[in-house]
Motif scaffolding. Structure first.
Motif, short mmCIF file in Angstrom:
data_model
loop_
_atom_site.label_atom_id
_atom_site.label_comp_id
_atom_site.label_asym_id
_atom_site.label_seq_id
_atom_site.Cartn_x
_atom_site.Cartn_y
_atom_site.Cartn_z
N ASP A 42 -0.85 -6.27 -20.70
CA ASP A 42 -1.13 -4.84 -20.56
C ASP A 42 -2.44 -4.61 -19.82
O ASP A 42 -2.55 -3.69 -18.99
CB ASP A 42 -1.20 -4.17 -21.94
N ASN A 43 -3.45 -5.44 -20.11
CA ASN A 43 -4.70 -5.31 -19.37
C ASN A 43 -4.53 -5.69 -17.90
O ASN A 43 -5.11 -5.04 -17.02
CB ASN A 43 -5.79 -6.16 -20.02
N ALA A 44 -3.76 -6.73 -17.63
CA ALA A 44 -3.52 -7.12 -16.23
C ALA A 44 -2.86 -5.99 -15.46
O ALA A 44 -3.21 -5.71 -14.31
CB ALA A 44 -2.66 -8.38 -16.18
N ASP A 45 -1.90 -5.32 -16.10
CA ASP A 45 -1.26 -4.17 -15.45
C ASP A 45 -2.29 -3.08 -15.17
O ASP A 45 -2.30 -2.47 -14.10
CB ASP A 45 -0.15 -3.62 -16.34
N ALA A 46 -3.16 -2.82 -16.15
CA ALA A 46 -4.19 -1.79 -15.97
C ALA A 46 -5.18 -2.19 -14.88
O ALA A 46 -5.62 -1.34 -14.09
CB ALA A 46 -4.92 -1.55 -17.29
N TYR A 47 -5.53 -3.46 -14.81
CA TYR A 47 -6.48 -3.92 -13.80
C TYR A 47 -5.95 -3.72 -12.39
O TYR A 47 -6.73 -3.61 -11.44
CB TYR A 47 -6.79 -5.41 -14.00
N CYS A 48 -4.62 -3.71 -12.24
CA CYS A 48 -4.00 -3.59 -10.91
C CYS A 48 -3.39 -2.21 -10.69
O CYS A 48 -2.66 -2.01 -9.71
CB CYS A 48 -2.93 -4.66 -10.74
N ASN A 49 -3.68 -1.27 -11.56
CA ASN A 49 -3.14 0.08 -11.42
C ASN A 49 -3.75 0.76 -10.20
O ASN A 49 -4.98 0.93 -10.13
CB ASN A 49 -3.47 0.88 -12.69
N PRO A 50 -2.94 1.16 -9.22
CA PRO A 50 -3.51 1.77 -8.01
C PRO A 50 -4.15 3.13 -8.25
O PRO A 50 -4.89 3.63 -7.40
CB PRO A 50 -2.29 1.90 -7.09
N ALA A 51 -3.89 3.73 -9.41
CA ALA A 51 -4.47 5.04 -9.71
C ALA A 51 -5.91 4.95 -10.20
O ALA A 51 -6.59 5.97 -10.31
CB ALA A 51 -3.62 5.76 -10.76
N THR A 52 -6.38 3.73 -10.50
CA THR A 52 -7.74 3.55 -10.99
C THR A 52 -8.40 2.40 -10.24
O THR A 52 -7.72 1.59 -9.61
CB THR A 52 -7.75 3.23 -12.51
#
Length: 206
Positions: free
Chosen positions: A92-102
């Motif tokens: 879940d953190n990896a997904d957040a780290y690569c979120n193009p919105a942030t």
């Protein structure tokens, strides 16, 4: 009489969110007052009137970040097993780290890497945030020993340290441009370490 320097229609919550993104992208030292005020849509007097100084603004932005970007706490709290909790924490953190919105990576890790020694209060705040994650992870692994998910002789301190370091490393990888797919493949291999630690008899068959 209204506060001096505060423009009509000032949205404090939106300004704080904008500041959070600047700190997330640039770190504490890298974020200038000019960049912050431009992103927040206010002038310097408004920033000081509403938030105090840069250090106080960062502390408030950190609190907002920890409230909103809480994949680690959620995974450790909600997943039924320790293995599932650790895997969800990483993925879940990896997904957040690569979120193009942030901005890429983790705000805390980004700020901690480049925080100068003279900013003692900021460094202490960042260290406390990182320590809270480490301690929560260690508590979850100790519970796993009690539940029989890990053998009683498992080195939970080392295992927690391994996944804590990996979590920070994933953030740095994302900051360097690593793709979500690459981070998820790293996690695939990292979960083999859990399986090895959970095996009560890791000796090869004879």
């Amino acid at each position: 009489m209204g506060a001096r320097g505060r423009p009509r229609g000032f949205d404090r919550d939106a300004a704080l969110r904008a500041a959070m993104h600047v700190f997330w992208e640039r770190g504490y030292d890298g974020a200038s007052i000019g960049e912050l005020t431009a992103a927040m849509g206010i002038n310097r007097p408004s920033l000081y009137a509403a938030f105090g100084d840069k250090e106080a603004l960062f502390a408030e932005a950190m609190t907002r970040y920890e409230q909103e970007e809480n994949a680690t706490a959620r995974a450790l709290r909600e997943q039924p097993t320790a293995r599932a909790a650790v895997e969800a924490m990483l993925r879940d953190n990896a997904d957040a780290y690569c979120n193009p919105a942030t901005p890429p990576g983790c705000l805390v890790v980004t700020a901690a890497v480049g925080c100068a020694p003279e900013h003692a209060a900021v460094r202490a705040r960042l260290a406390a945030s990182q320590r809270a994650v480490s301690e929560a992870l260690l508590r979850r692994l100790r519970r796993a020993v009690g539940a029989g998910e890990l053998p009683r002789n498992a080195d939970v301190g080392a295992l927690a340290g391994y996944y804590d370091a990996l979590l920070q490393g994933l953030s740095l990888q994302a900051r360097a441009g690593a793709s979500r797919r690459r981070l998820q493949r790293i996690i695939d291999h990292a979960m083999h370490a859990w399986d090895a630690a959970a095996d009560p008899c890791p000796c090869p068959e004879r």
